[in-house]
Scaffold this active site. Structure first.
Site, PDB file in Angstrom:
ATOM      1  N   HIS A  45       0.853  -1.186   0.000  1.00 15.75           N
ATOM      2  CA  HIS A  45       0.000   0.000   0.000  1.00 15.75           C
ATOM      3  C   HIS A  45       0.891   1.240   0.000  1.00 15.75           C
ATOM      4  CE1 HIS A  45      -3.566  -2.202   2.176  1.00 15.75           C
ATOM      5  NE2 HIS A  45      -3.043  -2.929   1.189  1.00 15.75           N
ATOM      6  N   CYS A  91      -1.998   0.498   7.537  1.00 12.45           N
ATOM      7  CA  CYS A  91      -1.335   1.747   7.154  1.00 12.45           C
ATOM      8  C   CYS A  91      -1.451   2.803   8.250  1.00 12.45           C
ATOM      9  CB  CYS A  91      -1.905   2.257   5.832  1.00 12.45           C
ATOM     10  SG  CYS A  91      -1.525   1.152   4.451  1.00 12.45           S
ATOM     11  N   CYS A 100      -6.133   1.984   5.683  1.00 14.57           N
ATOM     12  CA  CYS A 100      -6.575   0.749   6.326  1.00 14.57           C
ATOM     13  C   CYS A 100      -5.878   0.690   7.694  1.00 14.57           C
ATOM     14  CB  CYS A 100      -6.212  -0.460   5.460  1.00 14.57           C
ATOM     15  SG  CYS A 100      -4.440  -0.838   5.444  1.00 14.57           S
ATOM     16  N   GLU A 126       0.476   4.141   1.421  1.00 15.43           N
ATOM     17  CA  GLU A 126       0.561   4.794   2.728  1.00 15.43           C
ATOM     18  C   GLU A 126       1.606   4.115   3.614  1.00 15.43           C
ATOM     19  OE1 GLU A 126      -3.669   4.817   1.132  1.00 15.43           O
ATOM     20  OE2 GLU A 126      -2.178   3.272   1.534  1.00 15.43           O
TER      21      GLU A 126
END
Length: 164
Positions: free
Chosen positions: A56, A89, A86, A58
């Site tokens: 991800h 993250c 999420c 992030e």
């Protein structure tokens, strides 16, 4: 409050989300900016293309900040993103000490959009950033850009279901 500088970074996040979608990944993009608003690093989702479900943007940018910025600079930095983090993250950002997150669409919005499409539940519960990392300042959504990111998620769902 979301400023014009914030909106400019969020527009770039939407562009990065579009690049991720074009490459076969879920449409998420992020930008890390310094306290004075300068872009320091950017990333996009690479889960599908890398085979790593934790790829991800992030998470990648929180890690980049931890490795490249002193603690005081991380605390003043902002992580901009097309969609609210999420829990994984959020935790990464909390552990790495990046002080602020600004997002286009919330996890609740994304969940509702995917429910409307019949996408089924996420493997991870959508939890607001502040519940995972209470020390982070959080701002969003950005109504000016919501429909653009909503459309990218709609395209992603339709594309994935055509290929199945």
């Amino acid at each position: 409050m979301i400023s014009e500088t914030d909106l400019n970074h969020l527009r770039r996040c939407v562009e990065l989300a579009g690049e991720a979608l074009a490459d076969g990944d879920d449409p998420f993009g992020s930008v890390l900016a310094s306290a004075d608003g300068a872009s320091l690093a950017e990333g996009r989702n690479r889960e599908t293309t890398s085979g790593d479900p934790t790829a991800h943007p992030e998470f990648e940018l929180a890690r980049w900040a931890a490795l490249n910025l002193p603690a005081a600079e991380r605390a003043g930095a902002t992580l901009y993103t097309s969609g609210e983090h999420c829990p994984m993250c959020s935790a990464a950002q909390g552990w790495c000490g990046v002080g602020r997150v600004v997002y286009v669409a919330s996890s609740a919005q994304l969940t509702a959009w995917l429910d409307e499409l019949g996408a089924g539940p996420s493997p991870v519960r959508p939890i607001p950033v502040q519940e995972v990392a209470p020390g982070i300042t959080v701002e969003g959504p950005a109504p000016e850009l919501e429909e653009q990111i909503h459309d990218l998620h709609r395209q992603n769902y339709l594309k994935r279901n055509r290929s199945n």
